[in-house]
Design a protein around this motif. Sequence first.
Motif, PDB file in Angstrom:
ATOM      1  N   ARG A 184     -15.077  31.763 -13.464  1.00  0.00           N
ATOM      2  CA  ARG A 184     -14.740  31.254 -14.798  1.00  0.00           C
ATOM      3  C   ARG A 184     -14.132  32.383 -15.604  1.00  0.00           C
ATOM      4  O   ARG A 184     -14.487  33.545 -15.416  1.00  0.00           O
ATOM      5  N   GLU A 232     -11.218  27.201 -15.423  1.00  0.00           N
ATOM      6  CA  GLU A 232     -12.076  26.873 -14.289  1.00  0.00           C
ATOM      7  C   GLU A 232     -11.256  27.120 -13.021  1.00  0.00           C
ATOM      8  O   GLU A 232     -10.032  27.255 -13.081  1.00  0.00           O
ATOM      9  N   ASP A 281      -7.312  26.420 -12.304  1.00  0.00           N
ATOM     10  CA  ASP A 281      -6.571  26.285 -13.568  1.00  0.00           C
ATOM     11  C   ASP A 281      -5.517  27.378 -13.670  1.00  0.00           C
ATOM     12  O   ASP A 281      -5.714  28.504 -13.211  1.00  0.00           O
TER      13      ASP A 281
END
Length: 190
Positions: A145, A158, A161
């Motif tokens: 993350r 995340e 992404d």
Amino acid sequence: MNRLRPVPVASLRTEAWANGAGTTTVIASGPHETNWQWRLSIADITQDCTFSAYPGTRRQIVALDAPLTLHFSDGRNVELLRLSGTHFDGADTPKASLPEGATRAFNVMLRGGAHGEVIARPLNGSMWLPVREQSCWFAHLLAGRADVRVDDGREALEPTDSIWIDALPGERVRIEGAGELVLVQLAITH
């Protein structure tokens, strides 16, 4: 103006390689989709194969999941460990071999006045990105993350992404979190 632009999953497109030996997910290309000066993509390499030729293009690739070996026609062999990369002339068509099985490769292709650099690295804590005139950053989170911040703007990432970071000189860009990411700095000169 928002300095952080997430890349919508719906904008990604998977296409066959020009030589039909694999598939690539195109993340972005510009300034035009077909007549591009730069293109970012992730190739799925599931078997030993030969890369497609892209004359007039400078290529950079990073092995994402497992090692990858490139065998060039001049006899050079380039062994890429996971998260390591290399660059080569797009007219070359190296044969890729997979010493530990299937992998993906992050690709940066550049033409004309486009310049860029790709970096794949672990993220553990905070890092700051330098901001230069007429350039932008792109980040793709492989695992973990991360939070991307430009001055007061913030976006959470995340796994899988991607985001464009359009900071201006004098603005501070910080990425913090834990995981692995690919960063690309692009500059276009005319």
